[in-house]
Design a protein around this motif. Structure first.
Motif, PDB file in Angstrom:
ATOM      1  N   TRP A 177       0.659  -1.010   0.131  1.00  0.00           N
ATOM      2  CA  TRP A 177      -0.054   0.030   0.061  1.00  0.00           C
ATOM      3  C   TRP A 177       0.951   1.169   0.021  1.00  0.00           C
ATOM      4  O   TRP A 177       0.389   2.312   0.254  1.00  0.00           O
ATOM      5  CB  TRP A 177      -0.990   0.059   1.284  1.00  0.00           C
ATOM      6  CG  TRP A 177      -2.215  -0.810   0.873  1.00  0.00           C
ATOM      7  CD1 TRP A 177      -2.401  -2.208   1.385  1.00  0.00           C
ATOM      8  CD2 TRP A 177      -3.427  -0.559   0.311  1.00  0.00           C
ATOM      9  NE1 TRP A 177      -3.458  -2.557   0.875  1.00  0.00           N
ATOM     10  CE2 TRP A 177      -4.200  -1.460   0.526  1.00  0.00           C
ATOM     11  CE3 TRP A 177      -3.954   0.620  -0.021  1.00  0.00           C
ATOM     12  CZ2 TRP A 177      -5.552  -1.687   0.010  1.00  0.00           C
ATOM     13  CZ3 TRP A 177      -5.197   0.830  -0.351  1.00  0.00           C
ATOM     14  CH2 TRP A 177      -6.057  -0.576  -0.458  1.00  0.00           C
ATOM     15  N   ALA A 229      -4.839  -0.479   5.260  1.00  0.00           N
ATOM     16  CA  ALA A 229      -4.200  -1.537   4.200  1.00  0.00           C
ATOM     17  C   ALA A 229      -4.993  -2.770   4.437  1.00  0.00           C
ATOM     18  O   ALA A 229      -5.037  -3.534   5.404  1.00  0.00           O
ATOM     19  CB  ALA A 229      -2.802  -1.735   4.626  1.00  0.00           C
ATOM     20  N   GLU A 282     -14.401   0.469   7.401  1.00  0.00           N
ATOM     21  CA  GLU A 282     -14.393   2.114   7.077  1.00  0.00           C
ATOM     22  C   GLU A 282     -15.604   2.664   8.187  1.00  0.00           C
ATOM     23  O   GLU A 282     -15.325   3.673   8.073  1.00  0.00           O
ATOM     24  CB  GLU A 282     -14.658   2.023   5.706  1.00  0.00           C
ATOM     25  CG  GLU A 282     -13.839   1.674   4.642  1.00  0.00           C
ATOM     26  CD  GLU A 282     -14.405   1.528   3.082  1.00  0.00           C
ATOM     27  OE1 GLU A 282     -15.256   2.168   2.858  1.00  0.00           O
ATOM     28  OE2 GLU A 282     -13.417   1.142   2.262  1.00  0.00           O
ATOM     29  N   SER A 299      -2.634   4.665  14.286  1.00  0.00           N
ATOM     30  CA  SER A 299      -2.833   5.475  13.049  1.00  0.00           C
ATOM     31  C   SER A 299      -2.984   4.510  11.708  1.00  0.00           C
ATOM     32  O   SER A 299      -3.488   5.111  10.642  1.00  0.00           O
ATOM     33  CB  SER A 299      -1.807   6.360  12.828  1.00  0.00           C
ATOM     34  OG  SER A 299      -0.615   5.974  12.394  1.00  0.00           O
ATOM     35  N   ILE A 300      -2.791   3.421  11.770  1.00  0.00           N
ATOM     36  CA  ILE A 300      -2.543   2.514  10.690  1.00  0.00           C
ATOM     37  C   ILE A 300      -3.414   1.312  10.908  1.00  0.00           C
ATOM     38  O   ILE A 300      -3.047   0.684  11.962  1.00  0.00           O
ATOM     39  CB  ILE A 300      -1.411   2.079  10.001  1.00  0.00           C
ATOM     40  CG1 ILE A 300      -0.633   3.488   9.488  1.00  0.00           C
ATOM     41  CG2 ILE A 300      -1.595   1.126   8.960  1.00  0.00           C
ATOM     42  CD1 ILE A 300       0.900   3.143   9.445  1.00  0.00           C
ATOM     43  N   ASN A 352     -10.554   8.038  10.328  1.00  0.00           N
ATOM     44  CA  ASN A 352      -9.517   8.657  10.531  1.00  0.00           C
ATOM     45  C   ASN A 352      -8.173   7.966  10.664  1.00  0.00           C
ATOM     46  O   ASN A 352      -7.331   8.277  11.207  1.00  0.00           O
ATOM     47  CB  ASN A 352      -9.708   9.652  11.821  1.00  0.00           C
ATOM     48  CG  ASN A 352     -10.689  10.365  11.391  1.00  0.00           C
ATOM     49  OD1 ASN A 352     -11.060  11.101  10.368  1.00  0.00           O
ATOM     50  ND2 ASN A 352     -11.843  10.606  12.698  1.00  0.00           N
ATOM     51  N   GLN A 353      -8.251   6.601   9.896  1.00  0.00           N
ATOM     52  CA  GLN A 353      -7.028   5.834   9.978  1.00  0.00           C
ATOM     53  C   GLN A 353      -6.781   5.517   8.495  1.00  0.00           C
ATOM     54  O   GLN A 353      -7.329   5.317   7.703  1.00  0.00           O
ATOM     55  CB  GLN A 353      -7.203   4.488  10.576  1.00  0.00           C
ATOM     56  CG  GLN A 353      -7.580   4.396  11.948  1.00  0.00           C
ATOM     57  CD  GLN A 353      -6.693   4.185  12.819  1.00  0.00           C
ATOM     58  OE1 GLN A 353      -5.502   4.891  12.985  1.00  0.00           O
ATOM     59  NE2 GLN A 353      -6.817   2.994  13.478  1.00  0.00           N
ATOM     60  N   LEU A 354      -5.248   5.310   8.415  1.00  0.00           N
ATOM     61  CA  LEU A 354      -4.992   4.529   7.355  1.00  0.00           C
ATOM     62  C   LEU A 354      -5.159   3.310   6.967  1.00  0.00           C
ATOM     63  O   LEU A 354      -5.017   2.644   8.233  1.00  0.00           O
ATOM     64  CB  LEU A 354      -3.192   4.906   7.010  1.00  0.00           C
ATOM     65  CG  LEU A 354      -2.693   6.230   6.529  1.00  0.00           C
ATOM     66  CD1 LEU A 354      -1.234   6.267   6.585  1.00  0.00           C
ATOM     67  CD2 LEU A 354      -3.233   6.852   5.372  1.00  0.00           C
ATOM     68  N   ILE A 375       2.871   2.341   2.165  1.00  0.00           N
ATOM     69  CA  ILE A 375       2.818   2.917   3.455  1.00  0.00           C
ATOM     70  C   ILE A 375       4.092   2.563   4.235  1.00  0.00           C
ATOM     71  O   ILE A 375       4.800   1.361   4.307  1.00  0.00           O
ATOM     72  CB  ILE A 375       1.592   2.447   4.451  1.00  0.00           C
ATOM     73  CG1 ILE A 375       0.274   2.741   3.770  1.00  0.00           C
ATOM     74  CG2 ILE A 375       1.818   2.707   5.908  1.00  0.00           C
ATOM     75  CD1 ILE A 375      -1.024   2.172   4.448  1.00  0.00           C
TER      76      ILE A 375
END
Length: 206
Positions: free
Chosen positions: A4, A67, A58, A32-33, A63-65, A6
């Motif tokens: 991704w 993958a 989702e 955060s991920i 508010n998170q990345l 990242i």
């Protein structure tokens, strides 16, 4: 996460959840991920399963990345459910590439898993040097996946029948008058293994 694009400089925290929202593994990294892993070692996705997982993530991980990873250590052919999803495939080859970057380990479970992957790879690549009669299920799957590179419309799956079933693939679909014609390859896991190439004619879809 490289699938991704990242990158993480430092992993400060990681929280693992199993079967949350019925997903195999969810890893919350650095708050955060969100790494979502669906492990399909010997099965395929079905019934819009991956889309349901995406909807759940989702909704609950805003508010998170995010993958999405579809882990598959056996060779396989494209699946409609997967192709319509945001999941990216992480294959046996990807896993072996990761192991190649790691230092020698004294961890029994890690070493055993690495040996298992190498054994699968050797069995799969046997199609290159073995006679068809000596192919295993792994070699057949690998051959079909290579065939898929040349024929992107190729699909395949196991087909059960009273004679024991076969691993089949079909491709080159074309309309002809009021019918649909295509090629089909059938490989049985009998002793000896047999492979048949068929020219099929089916009633055209509405």
């Amino acid at each position: 996460l490289s699938k991704w694009n990242i990158t993480i400089d430092v992993v400060q925290t990681i929280e693992i959840h199993r079967q949350l929202y019925n997903i195999d593994v969810i890893a919350d990294i650095n708050n955060s991920i969100t790494l979502v892993i669906e492990d399909k070692i010997g099965t395929n996705s079905h019934s819009n399963q991956l889309q349901r997982y995406e909807d759940a993530i989702e909704t609950n991980c805003k508010n998170q990345l995010i993958a999405y990873i579809y882990l598959k250590i056996h060779d396989f052919l494209p699946e409609d459910d997967l192709q319509k999803s945001s999941f990216k495939i992480f294959t046996r080859s990807d896993m072996l590439d990761v192991f190649a970057t790691l230092p020698k380990s004294n961890n029994y479970l890690l070493d055993s898993f690495h040996e298992h992957l190498l054994t699968l790879e050797n069995k799969a690549c046997a199609y290159q040097s073995s006679k068809i009669n000596d192919w295993t299920w792994h070699a057949i799957q690998k051959f079909y996946s290579i065939l898929n590179i040349a024929y992107p419309d190729l699909k395949g799956s196991y087909v059960a029948n009273p004679r024991g079933g076969f691993l089949g693939c079909w491709w080159s679909f074309n309309g002809f008058m009021n019918a649909e014609v295509f090629l089909q390859m059938e490989t049985t896991i009998t002793n000896p293994v047999t492979t048949t190439l068929c020219f099929k004619i089916a009633e055209a879809s509405e």
